[in-house]
Design a protein around this motif. Sequence first.
Motif, PDB file in Angstrom:
ATOM      1  N   TRP A 106    -123.849  39.146 -10.959  1.00 16.13           N
ATOM      2  CA  TRP A 106    -123.740  37.706 -10.751  1.00 16.13           C
ATOM      3  C   TRP A 106    -123.639  37.462  -9.249  1.00 16.13           C
ATOM      4  O   TRP A 106    -122.641  37.813  -8.613  1.00 16.13           O
ATOM      5  N   ARG A 107    -124.688  36.906  -8.682  1.00 18.07           N
ATOM      6  CA  ARG A 107    -124.768  36.740  -7.228  1.00 18.07           C
ATOM      7  C   ARG A 107    -124.409  35.310  -6.844  1.00 18.07           C
ATOM      8  O   ARG A 107    -124.923  34.343  -7.424  1.00 18.07           O
ATOM      9  N   TYR A 108    -123.536  35.221  -5.830  1.00 21.26           N
ATOM     10  CA  TYR A 108    -123.130  33.918  -5.294  1.00 21.26           C
ATOM     11  C   TYR A 108    -123.875  33.672  -3.991  1.00 21.26           C
ATOM     12  O   TYR A 108    -123.758  34.454  -3.034  1.00 21.26           O
ATOM     13  N   LYS A 120    -125.610  32.889  -9.884  1.00 24.30           N
ATOM     14  CA  LYS A 120    -126.661  33.105 -10.868  1.00 24.30           C
ATOM     15  C   LYS A 120    -126.722  34.579 -11.248  1.00 24.30           C
ATOM     16  O   LYS A 120    -126.385  35.465 -10.450  1.00 24.30           O
ATOM     17  N   LYS A 121    -127.136  34.832 -12.478  1.00 23.45           N
ATOM     18  CA  LYS A 121    -127.251  36.190 -12.983  1.00 23.45           C
ATOM     19  C   LYS A 121    -128.617  36.753 -12.614  1.00 23.45           C
ATOM     20  O   LYS A 121    -129.653  36.130 -12.874  1.00 23.45           O
ATOM     21  N   ILE A 122    -128.610  37.951 -12.003  1.00 26.94           N
ATOM     22  CA  ILE A 122    -129.866  38.599 -11.618  1.00 26.94           C
ATOM     23  C   ILE A 122    -129.799  40.072 -11.985  1.00 26.94           C
ATOM     24  O   ILE A 122    -128.742  40.606 -12.336  1.00 26.94           O
TER      25      ILE A 122
END
Length: 268
Positions: free
Chosen positions: A12-14, A20-22
């Motif tokens: 989960w990148r901020y 968002k989930k990548i």
Amino acid sequence: MDQPMKRECNVWRYVDGRIKKITDIIVTEFPVTIILNEKEFATLVCSPEHIEELVIGFLASEGVINSFKDIKELTFIEATGRAIVHTHKINRWNELFHSKRYITSCCGKSRQSFYFYNDARTVKPVENIDITISIEQCFQLMQLMEESSVVFQDTGGVHNAVLCNANEIIVNRIDIGRHNALDKIYGYCLQNLITRSDKIIVFSGRISSEVLLKAAKIGCGIILSKSAPTELALRLAEELNVTTVGFLRNKSLNIYTRPDRIYVHGAQ
């Protein structure tokens, strides 16, 4: 090996106020236990590639063997992570002063707690260095290393070490542990009878005392790095006759020891 060097992972990148989930790519690590003449000697945590080279280089670096010919048999069993080594001979002091060790992939005190004792008996000043290189060749070799570092480009999670002559890469090895990457280089050289006095090590990480000692043990008189050296590494470099070049980036570099092996093109 069937073990992958890298795997996909959900993260989960901020970024810019949003999460968002990548899918990201991360490096793997693998424990290898060396069984030396029927006794458990050490466990290395490493990247799962070129394991035999790692074992050979590690044993030579630790002073257990003097050359590849000292190894009678080496068998790696991937299913159990065991490297079974039988030697024709073993340096006696190693039997007396070594005990089972678990060597992590990190680069701190886990290794430094014992290596100085061994190094005092196994490392010697590098002699008969038969190479000088230009400033421009330093930049070219660093560029070659970075271009070849595919796993680092994908993950950012490994160290890269390459053995070069003045113009090209001879062998490139990566690992989660910087010491492992250098041991793999050493093992490759011993297996293939590669002369090292006319070679250069190009390295992705900082030049610590351990890295410097390993370069000296391998027998290379020049080490190039895009990062910084430590004060102890430079003291050792002076004693062991090694040229150290650091902060090699953006068309600038620092030469710290034995500058006579690095020349400006046209002014050798």
